[in-house]
Scaffold this motif. Structure first.
Motif, PDB file in Angstrom:
ATOM      1  N   LYS A 115       0.835  -1.210   0.000  1.00 35.93           N
ATOM      2  CA  LYS A 115       0.000   0.000   0.000  1.00 35.93           C
ATOM      3  C   LYS A 115       0.864   1.253   0.000  1.00 35.93           C
ATOM      4  N   LYS A 116       1.925   1.247   0.811  1.00 32.22           N
ATOM      5  CA  LYS A 116       2.818   2.403   0.870  1.00 32.22           C
ATOM      6  C   LYS A 116       3.633   2.536  -0.418  1.00 32.22           C
ATOM      7  N   LEU A 117       4.055   1.393  -0.937  1.00 32.02           N
ATOM      8  CA  LEU A 117       4.890   1.391  -2.138  1.00 32.02           C
ATOM      9  C   LEU A 117       4.120   1.850  -3.364  1.00 32.02           C
ATOM     10  N   TYR A 118       2.854   1.422  -3.479  1.00 34.74           N
ATOM     11  CA  TYR A 118       2.100   1.685  -4.717  1.00 34.74           C
ATOM     12  C   TYR A 118       0.672   2.138  -4.411  1.00 34.74           C
ATOM     13  N   ASN A 119      -0.203   1.186  -4.047  1.00 33.63           N
ATOM     14  CA  ASN A 119      -1.579   1.529  -3.662  1.00 33.63           C
ATOM     15  C   ASN A 119      -2.209   0.351  -2.917  1.00 33.63           C
ATOM     16  N   LYS A 120      -3.450   0.539  -2.463  1.00 33.61           N
ATOM     17  CA  LYS A 120      -4.134  -0.497  -1.680  1.00 33.61           C
ATOM     18  C   LYS A 120      -4.308  -1.783  -2.468  1.00 33.61           C
ATOM     19  N   LYS A 121      -4.590  -1.654  -3.761  1.00 35.13           N
ATOM     20  CA  LYS A 121      -4.829  -2.847  -4.578  1.00 35.13           C
ATOM     21  C   LYS A 121      -3.582  -3.719  -4.652  1.00 35.13           C
ATOM     22  N   PHE A 159      11.379   0.487   5.993  1.00 36.25           N
ATOM     23  CA  PHE A 159      11.984   1.659   6.645  1.00 36.25           C
ATOM     24  C   PHE A 159      12.990   2.357   5.734  1.00 36.25           C
ATOM     25  N   SER A 160      13.545   1.619   4.774  1.00 36.39           N
ATOM     26  CA  SER A 160      14.389   2.265   3.768  1.00 36.39           C
ATOM     27  C   SER A 160      13.547   3.182   2.883  1.00 36.39           C
ATOM     28  N   LEU A 161      12.315   2.752   2.560  1.00 32.66           N
ATOM     29  CA  LEU A 161      11.387   3.621   1.822  1.00 32.66           C
ATOM     30  C   LEU A 161      11.060   4.875   2.636  1.00 32.66           C
ATOM     31  N   LYS A 162      10.819   4.684   3.940  1.00 35.34           N
ATOM     32  CA  LYS A 162      10.491   5.824   4.801  1.00 35.34           C
ATOM     33  C   LYS A 162      11.638   6.831   4.852  1.00 35.34           C
ATOM     34  N   LEU A 163      12.863   6.337   4.888  1.00 33.55           N
ATOM     35  CA  LEU A 163      14.022   7.228   4.942  1.00 33.55           C
ATOM     36  C   LEU A 163      14.122   8.082   3.689  1.00 33.55           C
ATOM     37  N   MET A 164      13.705   7.552   2.544  1.00 28.18           N
ATOM     38  CA  MET A 164      13.730   8.339   1.311  1.00 28.18           C
ATOM     39  C   MET A 164      12.729   9.487   1.362  1.00 28.18           C
ATOM     40  N   ILE A 197      21.701   2.765   3.432  1.00 25.37           N
ATOM     41  CA  ILE A 197      22.712   3.789   3.115  1.00 25.37           C
ATOM     42  C   ILE A 197      22.358   4.462   1.796  1.00 25.37           C
ATOM     43  N   PHE A 198      21.903   3.678   0.831  1.00 23.51           N
ATOM     44  CA  PHE A 198      21.478   4.205  -0.457  1.00 23.51           C
ATOM     45  C   PHE A 198      20.307   5.175  -0.282  1.00 23.51           C
ATOM     46  N   SER A 199      19.369   4.816   0.593  1.00 23.01           N
ATOM     47  CA  SER A 199      18.215   5.686   0.854  1.00 23.01           C
ATOM     48  C   SER A 199      18.652   7.017   1.446  1.00 23.01           C
ATOM     49  N   ILE A 200      19.615   6.972   2.367  1.00 24.31           N
ATOM     50  CA  ILE A 200      20.136   8.205   2.969  1.00 24.31           C
ATOM     51  C   ILE A 200      20.827   9.059   1.910  1.00 24.31           C
ATOM     52  N   LEU A 201      21.581   8.420   1.017  1.00 23.67           N
ATOM     53  CA  LEU A 201      22.294   9.158  -0.033  1.00 23.67           C
ATOM     54  C   LEU A 201      21.321   9.780  -1.039  1.00 23.67           C
ATOM     55  N   ILE A 202      20.205   9.088  -1.312  1.00 26.87           N
ATOM     56  CA  ILE A 202      19.189   9.651  -2.219  1.00 26.87           C
ATOM     57  C   ILE A 202      18.616  10.930  -1.622  1.00 26.87           C
ATOM     58  N   ASP A 203      18.317  10.889  -0.332  1.00 26.19           N
ATOM     59  CA  ASP A 203      17.807  12.092   0.333  1.00 26.19           C
ATOM     60  C   ASP A 203      18.885  13.180   0.362  1.00 26.19           C
ATOM     61  N   LYS A 303      10.921   5.667 -16.427  1.00 26.24           N
ATOM     62  CA  LYS A 303       9.916   6.628 -16.872  1.00 26.24           C
ATOM     63  C   LYS A 303       9.633   7.698 -15.817  1.00 26.24           C
ATOM     64  N   THR A 304       9.479   7.278 -14.560  1.00 22.76           N
ATOM     65  CA  THR A 304       9.051   8.213 -13.511  1.00 22.76           C
ATOM     66  C   THR A 304      10.217   8.798 -12.716  1.00 22.76           C
ATOM     67  N   LYS A 305      11.381   8.159 -12.789  1.00 21.34           N
ATOM     68  CA  LYS A 305      12.552   8.542 -11.981  1.00 21.34           C
ATOM     69  C   LYS A 305      12.267   8.430 -10.479  1.00 21.34           C
ATOM     70  N   ASP A 306      11.244   7.655 -10.128  1.00 21.12           N
ATOM     71  CA  ASP A 306      10.901   7.466  -8.716  1.00 21.12           C
ATOM     72  C   ASP A 306      11.830   6.399  -8.134  1.00 21.12           C
ATOM     73  N   PRO A 307      12.655   6.746  -7.150  1.00 21.72           N
ATOM     74  CA  PRO A 307      13.658   5.786  -6.641  1.00 21.72           C
ATOM     75  C   PRO A 307      13.058   4.578  -5.923  1.00 21.72           C
ATOM     76  N   LYS A 308      11.762   4.635  -5.556  1.00 19.90           N
ATOM     77  CA  LYS A 308      11.181   3.478  -4.852  1.00 19.90           C
ATOM     78  C   LYS A 308      11.177   2.234  -5.739  1.00 19.90           C
TER      79      LYS A 308
END
Length: 476
Positions: A115-121, A159-164, A197-203, A303-308
């Motif tokens: 759900k957090k990554l994409y959507n409820k479905k 939690f890596s997603l949350k850090l981004m 670490i990658f998530s921290i560097l993205i931020d 396409k989206t450049k979304d790092p998730k």
């Protein structure tokens, strides 16, 4: 209207948890009193030789000590109220209970993360696939640590997603603790620490400041601290740890030939996993669907450049590729990838597959799960069935020939008094001398019992490598 939808969703998720719980907890004591799984037996042996507070060295480093301590102290607490007559059996049952509960918790976990990554479905579809996952049902019944790795790995990803999205000290500490526990569960999880670490560097690239360097140091220190607490004997008994790591690495890399890795001769990396392992763990249909799904998620990132999306596929590849190219390609190495295959597949299905076809896919998953569940856990273990047949049909003093190094022969021992265990693994190492010994044993034997297909299959598909073994099993 929204309240009604939320209520229906909650009821459906609860139903999935109840169904998943039934599949995971039913017959947790399978295989008793023999407990055939060798890793379970090794873990239980490690647990029962500990004694608080004088002896807490696990003396077993093939797996990490974090779950071993949890199992040991759980047993210690239970025995304050209900003293167990057999600590070995108790340890196996406790370890299986933890596998089952963590496998069950994967269902709501993957829903929340999807759900957090994409959507409820996507979250709901991932949860459905997890509920009816043959791999997650199977390893819920094993007192090994693959489900621990899977559960901790999934939450490390979360939690890596949350850090981004938002960098804060609490999440840094949490992701550090999870990372430390992961490595304390199995040292080979170390490469996964790249992801936070990658998530921290993205931020950092978006909001660069000196604080990000501090965050990385805090993450590393927290991870090391958590690892040290739950794996103290890596430092207190370093020589044993290093010796164990050398042995285990030489086995999985194939530099040390051992009898239990011979099935992997001539196995092709990646192709082997996608033809022999995934079709069992997630079923053949989902295995096929996963391939375009993975590339679709790659496309979404481009396409989206979304790092998730990049982190999702990267997390999967870190879990999969190092294991795929090992000489030993055991199924258990691929289990931690299962939630990520479901997330990737769910993103693809949500975009391209209509409801009717989706229902068919889910039905296929249910059929595979139910079939495996009935065959393995509702029916009696085939080795025990075979021993009961032998009791009814074979005289107790008959001369029996069987294979070494296989727990499957143990149920027969109580009914058959004269079993000779012959080392068929060595048939091709001692040339004709060993074959003559076998000929003498065969002449005296009335029955042959093959407890598994491990030697038979290896010899029949590797004629050139095992000519004597091939000769015997082919003639048989």
């Amino acid at each position: 209207m929204m309240a009604l939808i939320k209520k229906k969703l909650s009821v459906f998720l609860l139903l999935l948890i109840l169904v998943g719980g039934f599949f995971r907890f039913y017959n947790l004591n399978w295989g008793s009193p023999f407990y055939f799984h060798p890793d379970e037996r090794n873990i239980a042996s490690s647990v029962i030789q500990m004694h608080f507070p004088n002896q807490l060295n696990p003396h077993f480093f093939a797996y990490g000590s974090f779950p071993i301590y949890i199992i040991y102290f759980t047993g210690l607490i239970i025995n304050l109220f209900l003293k167990s007559q057999d600590l070995f059996v108790q340890s196996i049952f406790i370890s299986r209970f933890y596998s089952a509960i963590l496998s069950l918790l994967l269902i709501p976990s993957i829903y929340l993360i999807g759900k957090k990554l994409y959507n409820k479905k996507v979250g709901l579809l991932s949860a459905v696939l997890s509920t009816f996952s043959v791999g997650l049902i199977q390893f819920a019944h094993f007192g090994t640590f693959e489900i621990w790795l899977t559960f901790l790995g999934l939450w490390l990803f979360y939690f890596s997603l949350k850090l981004m999205e938002k960098m804060n000290l609490v999440d840094i500490v949490i992701v550090g603790i999870i990372s430390g526990l992961l490595v304390a569960t199995k040292i080979s999880s170390l490469p996964l620490l790249i992801i936070p670490i990658f998530s921290i560097l993205i931020d950092y690239l978006s909001n660069g400041s000196f604080k990000h360097i501090q965050y990385i140091f805090l993450f590393i220190i927290t991870s090391f601290f958590a690892f040290s607490i739950f794996s103290p004997y890596v430092f207190l008994d370093t020589l044993s740890f290093i010796a164990s790591m050398r042995y285990e690495s030489s086995v999985v890399l194939g530099s040390l030939p051992v009898f239990y890795t011979e099935e992997f001769f001539n196995s092709v990396p990646i192709f082997f996993q996608f033809t022999k392992i995934y079709p069992f763990l997630i079923n053949p249909i989902l295995t096929i669907i996963f391939i375009p799904s993975f590339f679709y998620v790659c496309f979404k990132w481009i396409k989206t450049k979304d790092p998730k999306y990049l982190i999702l596929n990267t997390f999967y590849l870190i879990l999969f590729l190092p294991q795929a190219f090992l000489f030993a390609k055991w199924t258990r190495y691929i289990v931690p990838t299962i939630p990520f295959t479901y997330l990737i597949i769910a993103i693809f299905l949500e975009r391209f597959i209509n409801k009717k076809i989706l229902n068919i896919i889910v039905l296929i998953c249910i059929i595979f799960a139910v079939s495996y569940f009935i065959t393995t856990f509702v029916r009696q273990d085939t080795r025990i069935q075979a021993s009961l047949w032998a009791k009814a049909n074979i005289s107790s003093n008959s001369i029996i020939l069987s294979e070494v190094y296989d727990m499957g022969i143990v149920p027969f021992n109580q009914y058959l008094q004269n079993i000779t265990l012959f080392n068929f693994y060595d048939l091709d190492q001692s040339s004709e001398i060993k074959f003559l010994d076998l000929k003498n044993v065969l002449e005296k034997s009335e029955y042959i019992i093959l407890p598994s297909q491990r030697i038979l299959k290896t010899r029949l598909i590797n004629k050139d490598k095992f000519p004597n073994g091939y000769r015997f099993y082919n003639d048989l």
